[in-house]
Design an enzyme around this catalytic site. Structure first.
Site, PDB file in Angstrom:
ATOM      1  N   CYS A  14     120.112  44.549  52.542  1.00 55.52           N
ATOM      2  CA  CYS A  14     120.905  43.798  53.520  1.00 55.52           C
ATOM      3  C   CYS A  14     120.368  43.953  54.941  1.00 55.52           C
ATOM      4  O   CYS A  14     120.834  43.277  55.865  1.00 55.52           O
ATOM      5  CB  CYS A  14     122.366  44.223  53.455  1.00 55.52           C
ATOM      6  SG  CYS A  14     123.002  44.193  51.772  1.00 55.52           S
TER       7      CYS A  14
ATOM      8  N   HIS B 160     125.717  42.179  59.633  1.00 51.97           N
ATOM      9  CA  HIS B 160     125.656  41.902  58.200  1.00 51.97           C
ATOM     10  C   HIS B 160     127.074  41.673  57.688  1.00 51.97           C
ATOM     11  O   HIS B 160     127.992  42.413  58.016  1.00 51.97           O
ATOM     12  CB  HIS B 160     124.994  43.088  57.488  1.00 51.97           C
ATOM     13  CG  HIS B 160     125.114  43.028  56.002  1.00 51.97           C
ATOM     14  ND1 HIS B 160     124.843  41.881  55.299  1.00 51.97           N
ATOM     15  CD2 HIS B 160     125.497  43.961  55.088  1.00 51.97           C
ATOM     16  CE1 HIS B 160     125.049  42.111  54.002  1.00 51.97           C
ATOM     17  NE2 HIS B 160     125.450  43.358  53.850  1.00 51.97           N
TER      18      HIS B 160
ATOM     19  N   ASN C  37     129.077  38.245  50.487  1.00 52.15           N
ATOM     20  CA  ASN C  37     127.971  39.093  50.946  1.00 52.15           C
ATOM     21  C   ASN C  37     126.683  38.595  50.287  1.00 52.15           C
ATOM     22  O   ASN C  37     126.505  38.754  49.081  1.00 52.15           O
ATOM     23  CB  ASN C  37     128.266  40.543  50.558  1.00 52.15           C
ATOM     24  CG  ASN C  37     127.157  41.506  50.964  1.00 52.15           C
ATOM     25  OD1 ASN C  37     126.030  41.095  51.253  1.00 52.15           O
ATOM     26  ND2 ASN C  37     127.465  42.791  50.969  1.00 52.15           N
TER      27      ASN C  37
HETATM   28  O1  UT7 Z   1     125.960  44.906  51.536  1.00 49.45           O
HETATM   29  C1  UT7 Z   1     125.713  46.181  51.093  1.00 49.45           C
HETATM   30  C2  UT7 Z   1     126.600  47.117  51.773  1.00 49.45           C
HETATM   31  N1  UT7 Z   1     127.860  47.189  51.054  1.00 49.45           N
HETATM   32  C3  UT7 Z   1     128.971  47.414  51.709  1.00 49.45           C
HETATM   33  O2  UT7 Z   1     128.982  47.507  52.898  1.00 49.45           O
HETATM   34  C4  UT7 Z   1     130.247  47.580  50.890  1.00 49.45           C
HETATM   35  C5  UT7 Z   1     131.174  48.528  51.575  1.00 49.45           C
HETATM   36  N2  UT7 Z   1     132.371  48.806  50.791  1.00 49.45           N
HETATM   37  C6  UT7 Z   1     133.390  47.936  50.667  1.00 49.45           C
HETATM   38  O3  UT7 Z   1     133.331  46.827  51.170  1.00 49.45           O
HETATM   39  C7  UT7 Z   1     134.660  48.419  49.999  1.00 49.45           C
HETATM   40  O4  UT7 Z   1     134.521  49.783  49.674  1.00 49.45           O
HETATM   41  C8  UT7 Z   1     135.034  47.632  48.719  1.00 49.45           C
HETATM   42  C9  UT7 Z   1     135.502  46.251  49.126  1.00 49.45           C
HETATM   43  C10 UT7 Z   1     133.848  47.548  47.792  1.00 49.45           C
HETATM   44  C11 UT7 Z   1     136.211  48.308  47.995  1.00 49.45           C
HETATM   45  O5  UT7 Z   1     137.318  48.423  48.872  1.00 49.45           O
HETATM   46  P1  UT7 Z   1     138.035  49.833  49.086  1.00 49.45           P
HETATM   47  O6  UT7 Z   1     139.127  49.602  50.015  1.00 49.45           O
HETATM   48  O7  UT7 Z   1     136.995  50.848  49.486  1.00 49.45           O
HETATM   49  O8  UT7 Z   1     138.594  50.136  47.633  1.00 49.45           O
HETATM   50  P2  UT7 Z   1     138.619  51.526  46.856  1.00 49.45           P
HETATM   51  O9  UT7 Z   1     137.407  51.629  45.992  1.00 49.45           O
HETATM   52  O10 UT7 Z   1     138.922  52.645  47.791  1.00 49.45           O
HETATM   53  O11 UT7 Z   1     139.890  51.329  45.935  1.00 49.45           O
HETATM   54  C12 UT7 Z   1     141.218  51.246  46.500  1.00 49.45           C
HETATM   55  C13 UT7 Z   1     142.212  50.860  45.416  1.00 49.45           C
HETATM   56  C14 UT7 Z   1     142.130  51.734  44.163  1.00 49.45           C
HETATM   57  O12 UT7 Z   1     143.441  51.812  43.620  1.00 49.45           O
HETATM   58  P3  UT7 Z   1     144.370  53.098  43.892  1.00 49.45           P
HETATM   59  O13 UT7 Z   1     143.583  54.271  43.356  1.00 49.45           O
HETATM   60  O14 UT7 Z   1     144.563  53.154  45.376  1.00 49.45           O
HETATM   61  O15 UT7 Z   1     145.609  52.785  43.130  1.00 49.45           O
HETATM   62  C15 UT7 Z   1     141.257  50.934  43.219  1.00 49.45           C
HETATM   63  O16 UT7 Z   1     141.521  51.210  41.867  1.00 49.45           O
HETATM   64  O17 UT7 Z   1     141.925  49.522  44.977  1.00 49.45           O
HETATM   65  C16 UT7 Z   1     141.642  49.523  43.561  1.00 49.45           C
HETATM   66  N3  UT7 Z   1     140.560  48.578  43.340  1.00 49.45           N
HETATM   67  C17 UT7 Z   1     140.761  47.296  43.075  1.00 49.45           C
HETATM   68  N4  UT7 Z   1     141.870  46.561  42.933  1.00 49.45           N
HETATM   69  C18 UT7 Z   1     141.751  45.244  42.682  1.00 49.45           C
HETATM   70  C19 UT7 Z   1     139.233  48.821  43.388  1.00 49.45           C
HETATM   71  N5  UT7 Z   1     138.563  47.675  43.159  1.00 49.45           N
HETATM   72  C20 UT7 Z   1     139.474  46.715  42.952  1.00 49.45           C
HETATM   73  C21 UT7 Z   1     139.395  45.337  42.702  1.00 49.45           C
HETATM   74  N6  UT7 Z   1     140.559  44.648  42.587  1.00 49.45           N
HETATM   75  N7  UT7 Z   1     138.227  44.697  42.586  1.00 49.45           N
END
Ligand code: UT7
Length: 339
Positions: A121, A260, A291
């Site tokens: 990226c 980005h 993205n």
């Molecule tokens: O371009 C390359 C660089 N990449 C990036 O910059 C990506 C950076 N990271 C992100 O954008 C975020 O971390 C994500 C969008 C990928 C994920 O968001 P998050 O807020 O970090 O989610 P998380 O992994 O901390 O999960 C939070 C909650 C969890 O549930 P509980 O444990 O709080 O009940 C997950 O199980 O959201 C749940 N969860 C989802 N729910 C619905 C995780 N993925 C999903 C999903 N749909 N796809």
């Protein structure tokens, strides 16, 4: 005997930008059922409402021809004036010949130095920095820098951590000589201790060694979302500040911020921690583009100039960051309005 040096110390700028977004628009509602998610969750956590997806028979090079031709036309140059093509991508499915040489052949740029760079990226901002240095050093007069991805080929539609994020598209710019400095110093680097945070595995060698897709899976992007999120939020603000300082300006002198497009919450956090004033237009192309890795910054640049034509010729801070983890930032003068 002393060898000759062709350095001209020539300034450069972005002369034009071109974009290609595949026709098919994929809303969150199409992706969510496969990953036990919802449109609401995806929008709240990332800002993404929809993204574009290439057709199965549409290659990365097919898309890049479209974006490059627009950029070349807008720059008002002939194809044979392009001295170098830098193609940033992580989703071209051939090791050789490169996407850049295939693109050169399709454009008719038969003599341009052409090569791909793999900086995920950050690939586009790596390419912009390299193009400016080529021109300054006398290695090229006009450089075509492409950021392009067909990430749908390398994204598992059932992976809850990636399926809603990654998308397809291509952005391209022509960089050429300028009387004044149109591309500020590039602040670039890596944090390789985090190189396992985003991966595209397994290696194709697994298949040569007798394994099948059923055994080891198809090479798809995987990421530890939270780890990358935290890194981007904490580490990229100082990089952005350094790029502004190196360009000899302050955040108040910016007209636009084009980071980005990884996650709208990362964008919001950077705006806040870098003290970007309200007067600065912030690119939020992620909402309808997702993205697109190396393509995200030039695609967002093109859209910002469509939405705000007054930004042509004004200063914008670019920051790219991604797998490696690698990063690059620079302040650029946005391209002039095309004739
Ligand atoms: O371009 C390359 C660089 N990449 C990036 O910059 C990506 C950076 N990271 C992100 O954008 C975020 O971390 C994500 C969008 C990928 C994920 O968001 P998050 O807020 O970090 O989610 P998380 O992994 O901390 O999960 C939070 C909650 C969890 O549930 P509980 O444990 O709080 O009940 C997950 O199980 O959201 C749940 N969860 C989802 N729910 C619905 C995780 N993925 C999903 C999903 N749909 N796809």
């Amino acid at each position: 005997m002393t060898l000759a040096n062709n350095a001209k110390n020539q300034n450069s700028r972005i002369l034009s930008v071109g974009a290609y977004r595949p026709e098919t628009v994929v809303p969150n509602s199409e992706i969510a059922p496969l990953i036990d998610s919802t449109d609401e969750w995806i929008q709240q956590r990332t800002g993404i409402q929809s993204r574009h997806r290439a057709k199965d028979d549409q290659s990365l090079v097919d898309m890049s021809v479209e974006a490059a031709q627009i950029a070349i036309k807008r720059a008002n140059i002939a194809v044979d004036q392009i001295d170098s093509i830098i193609f940033a991508t992580i989703s071209y499915p051939y090791q050789a010949p490169s996407a850049a040489t295939e693109l050169a052949a399709r454009l008719g740029a038969n003599k341009a130095a052409a090569f791909d760079i793999s900086a995920a990226c950050a690939g586009f901002t790596y390419g912009v920095g390299m193009a400016a240095d080529f021109i300054r050093g006398g290695s090229a007069k006009y450089v075509l820098v492409v950021g392009g991805e067909k990430l749908s080929d390398f994204t598992d539609p059932t992976d809850r951590a990636t399926a809603f994020i990654f998308a397809d598209g291509v952005g391209a710019v022509i960089i050429g000589p300028s009387e004044s400095v149109g591309i500020g110093p590039t602040i670039w680097g890596s944090d390789v201790t985090n190189r396992d945070a985003i991966t595209l595995e397994p290696s194709f060698l697994e298949f040569k060694n007798g394994k099948s897709v059923e055994d080891v899976g198809w090479p798809n992007i995987a990421q530890e979302g939270q780890r990358v999120f935290r890194w981007a939020v904490y580490e990229m603000a100082p990089v952005g500040r350094l790029a502004i300082e190196a360009a000899g300006i302050t955040a108040a002198d910016l007209a636009a911020f084009i980071p980005h497009q990884a996650n709208e919450r990362i964008i919001d956090s950077l705006v806040k921690s870098m003290g970007i004033p309200d007067s600065v237009e912030v690119a939020r192309d992620i909402r309808t583009t997702g993205n697109t890795s190396s393509a995200s910054i030039p695609l967002a640049m093109d859209q910002l100039l469509i939405d705000h034509p007054d930004l042509h010729g004004k200063n914008a801070l670019l920051i790219g960051f991604g797998a490696g983890l690698v990063y690059a930032a620079q302040v650029v003068e946005l391209p002039p309005k095309p004739n």
